[in-house]
Motif scaffolding. Structure first.
Motif, PDB file in Angstrom:
ATOM      1  N   ALA A   1      18.750 -10.996 -23.494  1.00  0.00           N
ATOM      2  CA  ALA A   1      17.738 -10.196 -22.791  1.00  0.00           C
ATOM      3  C   ALA A   1      16.851  -9.482 -23.804  1.00  0.00           C
ATOM      4  O   ALA A   1      17.323  -8.964 -24.820  1.00  0.00           O
ATOM      5  N   THR A   2      15.552  -9.449 -23.518  1.00  0.00           N
ATOM      6  CA  THR A   2      14.591  -8.809 -24.418  1.00  0.00           C
ATOM      7  C   THR A   2      14.004  -7.532 -23.835  1.00  0.00           C
ATOM      8  O   THR A   2      13.341  -6.781 -24.547  1.00  0.00           O
ATOM      9  N   GLY A   3      14.216  -7.298 -22.550  1.00  0.00           N
ATOM     10  CA  GLY A   3      13.664  -6.112 -21.911  1.00  0.00           C
ATOM     11  C   GLY A   3      13.679  -6.273 -20.408  1.00  0.00           C
ATOM     12  O   GLY A   3      14.454  -7.062 -19.856  1.00  0.00           O
ATOM     13  N   VAL A   4      12.811  -5.527 -19.735  1.00  0.00           N
ATOM     14  CA  VAL A   4      12.669  -5.635 -18.286  1.00  0.00           C
ATOM     15  C   VAL A   4      11.197  -5.721 -17.944  1.00  0.00           C
ATOM     16  O   VAL A   4      10.334  -5.211 -18.671  1.00  0.00           O
ATOM     17  N   ILE A   5      10.902  -6.380 -16.824  1.00  0.00           N
ATOM     18  CA  ILE A   5       9.540  -6.421 -16.310  1.00  0.00           C
ATOM     19  C   ILE A   5       9.495  -5.592 -15.036  1.00  0.00           C
ATOM     20  O   ILE A   5      10.409  -5.653 -14.199  1.00  0.00           O
ATOM     21  N   MET A   6       8.431  -4.794 -14.904  1.00  0.00           N
ATOM     22  CA  MET A   6       8.297  -3.860 -13.781  1.00  0.00           C
ATOM     23  C   MET A   6       6.982  -4.140 -13.058  1.00  0.00           C
ATOM     24  O   MET A   6       5.922  -3.637 -13.449  1.00  0.00           O
ATOM     25  N   PRO A   7       7.011  -4.971 -12.016  1.00  0.00           N
ATOM     26  CA  PRO A   7       5.799  -5.228 -11.234  1.00  0.00           C
ATOM     27  C   PRO A   7       5.636  -4.213 -10.104  1.00  0.00           C
ATOM     28  O   PRO A   7       6.608  -3.587  -9.653  1.00  0.00           O
ATOM     29  N   ALA A   8       4.413  -4.054  -9.645  1.00  0.00           N
ATOM     30  CA  ALA A   8       4.109  -3.215  -8.487  1.00  0.00           C
ATOM     31  C   ALA A   8       2.960  -3.871  -7.735  1.00  0.00           C
ATOM     32  O   ALA A   8       2.084  -4.511  -8.339  1.00  0.00           O
ATOM     33  N   GLN A   9       2.967  -3.725  -6.418  1.00  0.00           N
ATOM     34  CA  GLN A   9       1.973  -4.413  -5.595  1.00  0.00           C
ATOM     35  C   GLN A   9       1.655  -3.599  -4.350  1.00  0.00           C
ATOM     36  O   GLN A   9       2.558  -3.082  -3.690  1.00  0.00           O
ATOM     37  N   LEU A  10       0.364  -3.488  -4.046  1.00  0.00           N
ATOM     38  CA  LEU A  10      -0.118  -2.859  -2.815  1.00  0.00           C
ATOM     39  C   LEU A  10      -0.703  -3.949  -1.939  1.00  0.00           C
ATOM     40  O   LEU A  10      -1.532  -4.750  -2.403  1.00  0.00           O
ATOM     41  N   GLY A  11      -0.270  -4.008  -0.681  1.00  0.00           N
ATOM     42  CA  GLY A  11      -0.711  -5.069   0.210  1.00  0.00           C
ATOM     43  C   GLY A  11      -1.323  -4.568   1.487  1.00  0.00           C
ATOM     44  O   GLY A  11      -0.941  -3.519   2.021  1.00  0.00           O
ATOM     45  N   TRP A  12      -2.293  -5.318   1.988  1.00  0.00           N
ATOM     46  CA  TRP A  12      -2.966  -5.057   3.265  1.00  0.00           C
ATOM     47  C   TRP A  12      -2.935  -6.336   4.078  1.00  0.00           C
ATOM     48  O   TRP A  12      -3.341  -7.390   3.606  1.00  0.00           O
ATOM     49  N   GLN A  13      -2.408  -6.243   5.300  1.00  0.00           N
ATOM     50  CA  GLN A  13      -2.253  -7.411   6.165  1.00  0.00           C
ATOM     51  C   GLN A  13      -2.968  -7.178   7.497  1.00  0.00           C
ATOM     52  O   GLN A  13      -2.332  -6.895   8.513  1.00  0.00           O
ATOM     53  N   PRO A  14      -4.295  -7.291   7.503  1.00  0.00           N
ATOM     54  CA  PRO A  14      -5.055  -7.002   8.729  1.00  0.00           C
ATOM     55  C   PRO A  14      -5.065  -8.176   9.695  1.00  0.00           C
ATOM     56  O   PRO A  14      -4.711  -9.311   9.341  1.00  0.00           O
ATOM     57  N   ARG A  15      -5.464  -7.898  10.904  1.00  0.00           N
ATOM     58  CA  ARG A  15      -5.783  -8.904  11.909  1.00  0.00           C
ATOM     59  C   ARG A  15      -7.226  -8.636  12.318  1.00  0.00           C
ATOM     60  O   ARG A  15      -7.519  -7.650  12.995  1.00  0.00           O
ATOM     61  N   LEU A  16      -8.127  -9.497  11.873  1.00  0.00           N
ATOM     62  CA  LEU A  16      -9.547  -9.213  11.971  1.00  0.00           C
ATOM     63  C   LEU A  16     -10.170  -9.824  13.220  1.00  0.00           C
ATOM     64  O   LEU A  16      -9.822 -10.934  13.644  1.00  0.00           O
ATOM     65  N   GLY A  17     -11.130  -9.080  13.790  1.00  0.00           N
ATOM     66  CA  GLY A  17     -11.913  -9.579  14.910  1.00  0.00           C
ATOM     67  C   GLY A  17     -11.140  -9.620  16.215  1.00  0.00           C
ATOM     68  O   GLY A  17      -9.949  -9.328  16.281  1.00  0.00           O
ATOM     69  N   ALA A  18     -11.855 -10.029  17.253  1.00  0.00           N
ATOM     70  CA  ALA A  18     -11.241 -10.117  18.575  1.00  0.00           C
ATOM     71  C   ALA A  18     -10.123 -11.153  18.610  1.00  0.00           C
ATOM     72  O   ALA A  18      -9.171 -11.028  19.384  1.00  0.00           O
ATOM     73  N   ALA A  19     -10.221 -12.163  17.749  1.00  0.00           N
ATOM     74  CA  ALA A  19      -9.204 -13.213  17.724  1.00  0.00           C
ATOM     75  C   ALA A  19      -7.984 -12.804  16.913  1.00  0.00           C
ATOM     76  O   ALA A  19      -6.984 -13.522  16.907  1.00  0.00           O
ATOM     77  N   GLY A  20      -8.052 -11.667  16.210  1.00  0.00           N
ATOM     78  CA  GLY A  20      -6.920 -11.228  15.410  1.00  0.00           C
ATOM     79  C   GLY A  20      -6.568 -12.185  14.299  1.00  0.00           C
ATOM     80  O   GLY A  20      -5.400 -12.514  14.086  1.00  0.00           O
ATOM     81  N   LEU A  21      -7.574 -12.632  13.551  1.00  0.00           N
ATOM     82  CA  LEU A  21      -7.346 -13.608  12.479  1.00  0.00           C
ATOM     83  C   LEU A  21      -6.548 -12.978  11.338  1.00  0.00           C
ATOM     84  O   LEU A  21      -6.893 -11.917  10.824  1.00  0.00           O
ATOM     85  N   LYS A  22      -5.487 -13.658  10.922  1.00  0.00           N
ATOM     86  CA  LYS A  22      -4.568 -13.121   9.926  1.00  0.00           C
ATOM     87  C   LYS A  22      -5.194 -13.092   8.536  1.00  0.00           C
ATOM     88  O   LYS A  22      -5.846 -14.048   8.108  1.00  0.00           O
ATOM     89  N   GLY A  23      -4.957 -11.990   7.827  1.00  0.00           N
ATOM     90  CA  GLY A  23      -5.368 -11.878   6.445  1.00  0.00           C
ATOM     91  C   GLY A  23      -4.284 -11.238   5.610  1.00  0.00           C
ATOM     92  O   GLY A  23      -3.466 -10.462   6.116  1.00  0.00           O
ATOM     93  N   HIS A  24      -4.259 -11.569   4.333  1.00  0.00           N
ATOM     94  CA  HIS A  24      -3.298 -10.985   3.390  1.00  0.00           C
ATOM     95  C   HIS A  24      -4.041 -10.675   2.104  1.00  0.00           C
ATOM     96  O   HIS A  24      -4.608 -11.581   1.474  1.00  0.00           O
ATOM     97  N   TYR A  25      -4.032  -9.400   1.711  1.00  0.00           N
ATOM     98  CA  TYR A  25      -4.723  -8.957   0.505  1.00  0.00           C
ATOM     99  C   TYR A  25      -3.726  -8.193  -0.367  1.00  0.00           C
ATOM    100  O   TYR A  25      -3.011  -7.325   0.125  1.00  0.00           O
TER     101      TYR A  25
END
Length: 441
Positions: A248-272
């Motif tokens: 082992a050489t160390g550790v990796i520390m990731p972080a992530q912020l996500g937004w999962q909207p449903r857009l428009g009248a049809a509720g179209l799926k999105g992932h950001y």
């Protein structure tokens, strides 16, 4: 018995149980009781699994909290034009595992245990014939051996708003990833963006010790972070069942912020997703003289942004329709071979009449070589003209059609075009014919 032998014995037991359950179940409980009749051809072809329900055994196990799973993925690729030479290569992955619902099994609320074993074998067309940085067969790599891929504990808390996972894991399963990427065969798309090239990310099926936590801040917004061991020795062919920390050489520390909207009248799926990571390891400094000596740099880091958005839905309440996606990533050029990653693509799920589960994918991936490494290459050429090929960027285009012939069997012929393999102009652009076969047992 050593830990390695225990794990191998567990793998053998899981395989035997998985592949032999149907035969065992077909025997009647009493000698004079006839065995139940199997399903007809039509029912088999429409079923979820190639091996069926094992005369009800599979459903009974799931009802009790044990879900068994296994898959086989085979990928063939050939380059009739371009690359270092013309050739063809076949590679495959078999996985077998189980998910244990500890609430059903032990009364432990909202808890699960996951275990997965994998086997990989075959050759890489990218390495053997094309000379490209990014593989054109996404299941090639990670030791090409039998290994423990996952052994993890998962817990939901705070009315399911907090998800915690601990154990033998992969950072690439939890961060900077999307299910739509594996509608492609090229490794620059499938499973993980190419930023993981010498980034410290643990990539399936090579696991490492770690943990992650994901908190839902609202119905649409979440934040997650984690810590994972960085250990370059784990991908070696002999280390498929290595669980110790040596190397082992160390550790990796990731972080992530996500937004999962449903857009428009049809509720179209999105992932950001917006994310970043920092690896504490001492790693090679890419600005070191090409002929040596090799210096080290402390730590490596990067950032990424990802978006996929359905822009057209063919039928209400389904995923049939057109989704657009894009990726932009940057990594520290002193330590990351690929400094910039940019990707765009389209995925159409549901193609022609009666082909609701088929898909068409078009993706373009651009990988820019580290400016620090390029500067070192130019310095080497200044001292000795023509001694080093100076790299720039590699671009891959993939067009494919996945035919879901049954729920458990798909074929995906694909065309790939690799521009400037290895980021150099001295290797001719390569045209690749590919075929992916997927089976769910």
């Amino acid at each position: 018995m050593s830990g390695r032998r225990v794990i191998r014995a567990a793998a053998v037991a899981l395989w035997c149980g998985l592949l032999g359950a149907s035969a065992l179940q077909s025997r009647s409980a009493c000698a004079d009781e006839p065995a139940p009749r199997g399903p007809g051809l039509s029912s088999w072809l429409q079923g979820q699994y190639m091996t069926g329900d094992w005369y009800g055994t599979r459903s009974d196990l799931e009802a009790k909290g044990i879900t068994l799973r296994a898959h086989h993925i085979a990928e063939t690729a050939a380059n009739p034009v371009g690359g270092l030479r013309q050739g063809a290569a076949y590679t495959e992955q078999v996985d077998a595992g189980a998910d244990f619902d500890l609430e059903k099994l032990m009364g432990w609320p909202k808890a699960k245990l996951h275990v997965t074993f994998t086997q990989r074998a075959g050759q890489s067309l990218a390495a053997n014939a094309i000379g490209s940085i990014i593989s054109v067969q996404e299941v090639y790599g990670a030791g090409q051996n039998v290994r423990l891929a996952e052994l993890s504990y998962e817990q939901l808390l705070l009315e399911d708003r907090l998800r915690i996972k601990l154990g033998w894991l992969h950072a690439s399963d939890d961060f900077a990833t999307s299910p739509i990427y594996c509608y492609f065969q090229n490794n620059g798309f499938c499973g993980q963006i190419a930023i993981v090239v010498n980034s410290g990310f643990t990539i399936y099926p090579t696991g490492s010790w770690g943990g992650m936590a994901k908190i839902s801040l609202s119905d649409e917004i979440y934040f997650q972070t984690g810590v994972y061991e960085v250990n370059p020795t784990l991908a070696a062919p002999a280390n498929g069942f290595k669980l110790g920390l040596s190397g082992a050489t160390g550790v990796i520390m990731p972080a992530q912020l996500g937004w999962q909207p449903r857009l428009g009248a049809a509720g179209l799926k999105g992932h950001y997703r917006l994310g970043g990571y920092y690896d504490t390891s001492d790693v090679p400094y890419l600005g070191s003289p090409i002929a040596g000596p090799q210096a080290l740099a402390r730590g490596r880091w990067g950032f990424y942004g990802q978006a996929d958005q359905m822009i057209y839905r063919a039928a209400p309440g389904t995923d049939r329709g057109l989704t657009a996606f894009a990726v932009l990533a940057y990594a520290a050029p002193d330590t990351a071979m690929l400094e910039y990653i940019a990707q765009v693509g389209l995925l159409q799920r549901g193609t022609f009449a009666g082909r609701d589960d088929d898909s068409i994918g078009l993706g373009i991936s651009y990988s820019r070589i580290s400016s620090t490494l390029v500067a070192a290459q130019n310095a080497a050429n200044a001292a000795s003209p023509g001694s080093v090929s100076v790299q720039s960027a590699e671009t891959t285009i993939e067009l494919n059609y996945r035919a879901q012939l049954t729920p458990w069997f798909s074929l995906m012929p694909n065309l790939q075009y690799v521009i400037r393999p290895n980021g150099v102009t001295t290797i001719p652009n390569a045209f690749v014919l590919g075929l992916q076969v997927r089976l769910t047992f």
